[in-house]
Design an enzyme around this catalytic site. Structure first.
Site, mmCIF file in Angstrom:
data_model
loop_
_atom_site.group_PDB
_atom_site.id
_atom_site.type_symbol
_atom_site.label_atom_id
_atom_site.label_comp_id
_atom_site.label_asym_id
_atom_site.label_seq_id
_atom_site.Cartn_x
_atom_site.Cartn_y
_atom_site.Cartn_z
ATOM 1 N N SER A 53 0.862 -1.165 0.000
ATOM 2 C CA SER A 53 0.000 0.000 0.000
ATOM 3 C C SER A 53 0.903 1.221 0.000
ATOM 4 O O SER A 53 1.730 1.377 0.894
ATOM 5 C CB SER A 53 -0.873 -0.033 1.260
ATOM 6 N N LYS A 75 -1.052 -1.028 -4.435
ATOM 7 C CA LYS A 75 -2.270 -0.286 -4.088
ATOM 8 C C LYS A 75 -1.881 1.149 -3.808
ATOM 9 O O LYS A 75 -0.960 1.417 -3.038
ATOM 10 C CB LYS A 75 -2.915 -0.932 -2.858
ATOM 11 N N LYS A 97 -3.037 4.923 -2.497
ATOM 12 C CA LYS A 97 -4.031 5.710 -1.788
ATOM 13 C C LYS A 97 -4.490 6.817 -2.732
ATOM 14 O O LYS A 97 -3.663 7.408 -3.454
ATOM 15 C CB LYS A 97 -3.421 6.310 -0.522
ATOM 16 N N ASP A 100 -7.222 2.859 -3.043
ATOM 17 C CA ASP A 100 -7.961 2.869 -1.772
ATOM 18 C C ASP A 100 -8.275 4.321 -1.430
ATOM 19 O O ASP A 100 -7.368 5.133 -1.236
ATOM 20 C CB ASP A 100 -7.105 2.229 -0.674
ATOM 21 N N GLU A 113 -11.041 0.475 -3.393
ATOM 22 C CA GLU A 113 -11.348 0.133 -2.005
ATOM 23 C C GLU A 113 -12.036 1.300 -1.307
ATOM 24 O O GLU A 113 -11.562 2.438 -1.387
ATOM 25 C CB GLU A 113 -10.020 -0.222 -1.318
ATOM 26 N N ASP A 171 -13.687 -2.080 3.065
ATOM 27 C CA ASP A 171 -12.739 -2.187 4.185
ATOM 28 C C ASP A 171 -13.467 -1.672 5.437
ATOM 29 O O ASP A 171 -14.044 -2.459 6.208
ATOM 30 C CB ASP A 171 -11.476 -1.376 3.832
ATOM 31 N N LYS A 228 -9.446 -7.108 8.100
ATOM 32 C CA LYS A 228 -8.445 -6.708 9.090
ATOM 33 C C LYS A 228 -8.908 -7.293 10.408
ATOM 34 O O LYS A 228 -10.037 -7.018 10.849
ATOM 35 C CB LYS A 228 -8.366 -5.182 9.198
ATOM 36 N N GLY A 233 -3.780 -4.134 6.081
ATOM 37 C CA GLY A 233 -2.691 -3.796 7.001
ATOM 38 C C GLY A 233 -3.010 -2.512 7.747
ATOM 39 O O GLY A 233 -3.752 -1.664 7.247
HETATM 40 C C1 NPQ Z 1 -6.264 0.869 4.821
HETATM 41 N N1 NPQ Z 1 -3.931 0.787 5.714
HETATM 42 O O1 NPQ Z 1 -6.193 -0.164 4.177
HETATM 43 C C2 NPQ Z 1 -5.250 1.238 5.910
HETATM 44 C C3 NPQ Z 1 -5.464 2.568 6.433
HETATM 45 C C4 NPQ Z 1 -4.600 3.151 7.474
HETATM 46 C C5 NPQ Z 1 -1.827 -0.020 4.870
HETATM 47 O O2 NPQ Z 1 -3.372 1.106 3.573
HETATM 48 C C6 NPQ Z 1 -2.305 4.785 11.625
HETATM 49 C C7 NPQ Z 1 -3.044 3.674 11.986
HETATM 50 C C8 NPQ Z 1 -2.302 5.187 10.322
HETATM 51 C C9 NPQ Z 1 -3.800 3.009 11.053
HETATM 52 C C10 NPQ Z 1 -3.073 4.898 8.032
HETATM 53 C C11 NPQ Z 1 -3.129 0.680 4.646
HETATM 54 C C12 NPQ Z 1 -3.061 4.509 9.368
HETATM 55 C C13 NPQ Z 1 -3.812 3.411 9.731
HETATM 56 C C14 NPQ Z 1 -3.835 4.206 7.120
HETATM 57 C C15 NPQ Z 1 -4.577 2.747 8.783
HETATM 58 O O3 NPQ Z 1 -7.232 1.572 4.649
HETATM 59 MG MG MG Z 2 -8.376 0.442 3.189
#
Ligand code: NPQ
Ligand code: MG
Length: 369
Positions: A135, A161, A163, A188, A213, A238, A262, A290
């Protein structure tokens, strides 16, 4: 396991690189770890709540409060046959899934050690080839993003992926696809759009994405179902999927074609397994999301990813993408062909905890007994 004490601990870990989403930028993680003590064993769990209630309503501080005041005290002195029984003893707390999940997972971690079996087998896993994606957050410039993608592709990752958010989407995808027409790519949005943006979101169909996503509101099924009817690209949910019920609702409404699981968001391994199962019954593939986890959460994500319906590459990437030094030994590594280096023979979580390092990173502890 007879639960004698539960330790709550907060550690601080600076990220190797900032991570930016549609809800903001993170440079350092505060991570709440839960340790369950009993029968001479220590089970560890990681709470994946963030520093702020942006991704979800929970934060490190709300999780600490709920664990300290409600969840941990309810378990002290209890004897649990299996970790999955934990819900019977927890008081009727609404929500706070990440707090619940950290505690339940600590008990699964302990159970695998006590039974001397691999955690992945205890969870009912069967796959040992674990395809791995990454990601990539929003960067300061498109050039910086392209450089990052190049680095991750060279490392072998099988799915990229990105953002996205309004202003960092179609133009970015144009640049990425111009350079890499064939790679497995997804985006995402972390709820950055509304149904008013449907026409704009339809432009995403041009880029042959594996999925988009969570484009819409974090609690919505109806409008995601409306949007999915208009998009060729598969929607993956998600934030919406807080448990088995939401997975079933999403499947029956046609709100998505893919689900991100998750373990923290759904409140622990047993609910994650139920989400997995209901998705499988509906022909919806899942993958492991994650949350910028330390090695403990990462090890648990790997174990979960062995379940049969985790057929898509997850966001569980190598420790070194996030941390200068992770708190587990060995660290999580990824092969040149983009699979997690996973030793299915190891018992328990399969990774030792570097206790001295954890102590060094600790900023507060509380023992509930
Ligand atoms: C997701 N994670 O899938 C999340 C969102 C995310 C790896 O894309 C601090 C704690 C910062 C949790 C930033 C990925 C964060 C967090 C992004 C979760 O949407
Ligand atoms: Mg997500």
């Amino acid at each position: 396991m007879k639960i004698e004490a539960i330790t709550l601990r907060e550690i601080r870990m600076p990220l190797v690189h900032f991570f930016e989403t549609s809800f903001g930028r993170t440079t350092e993680r505060r991570i709440l770890l839960v340790t369950a003590h009993g029968d001479g064993i220590e089970g560890w769990g990681e709470c994946v709540a963030g520093e702020h209630p942006f991704y979800s309503p929970e934060s490190v501080d709300t999780a600490w409060y709920v664990l300290e005041k409600y969840l941990a005290p309810a378990l002290i002195g209890r004897k649990l046959e299996i970790a999955a029984d934990v819900r019977r003893y927890l008081p009727g707390i609404r929500g706070h899934n990440m707090a619940k999940g950290a505690l339940e997972n600590a008990l699964w971690d302990a159970e695998a050690q006590q039974k001397n079996v691999p955690l992945w087998k205890l969870l009912g896993g069967s796959r040992i080839e674990l395809p791995c994606g990454v990601s990539i957050g929003i960067q300061d410039s498109p050039e910086q993003l392209l450089d990052k993608i190049g680095v991750e592709l060279s490392a072998g990752y099988r799915r990229i992926k990105l953002k996205c958010k309004p202003g960092w989407d179609v133009a970015i995808l144009e640049r990425v696809r111009a350079r890499w027409a064939e790679i497995m790519l997804s985006v995402d949005a972390n709820s950055a759009y509304s149904l008013k943006d449907a026409e704009h979101l339809k432009c995403f169909d041009r880029f042959n994405l594996l999925m988009v996503e969570q484009p819409l509101w974090s609690d919505d099924f109806f409008f995601h179902a409306e949007l999915q009817k208009q998009l060729r690209t598969a929607i993956c949910l998600d934030e919406c999927i807080l448990g088995e019920r939401q997975a079933q609702a999403a499947a029956e409404l046609g709100a998505c074609r893919i689900v991100n699981i998750k373990v923290g968001r759904v409140g622990g391994f047993s609910e994650a397994i139920r989400v997995h199962d209901v998705c499988r019954q509906h022909g919806i593939p899942v993958w492991c999301g994650g949350m910028l986890e330390s090695g403990i959460g990462r090890a648990h994500n790997i174990a979960l990813s062995t379940l049969a319906n985790f057929t898509l590459a997850g966001d569980v990437s190598a420790s070194k993408r996030y941390w200068k030094e992770d708190i587990i030994e060995p660290e999580v590594t990824v092969s040149a062909s983009g699979f997690i280096d996973f030793d299915p023979a190891k018992t328990g979580r399969g990774y030792e905890i570097k206790k001295a390092l954890v102590e060094k990173l600790t900023v507060r502890t509380e023992v509930v007994r």
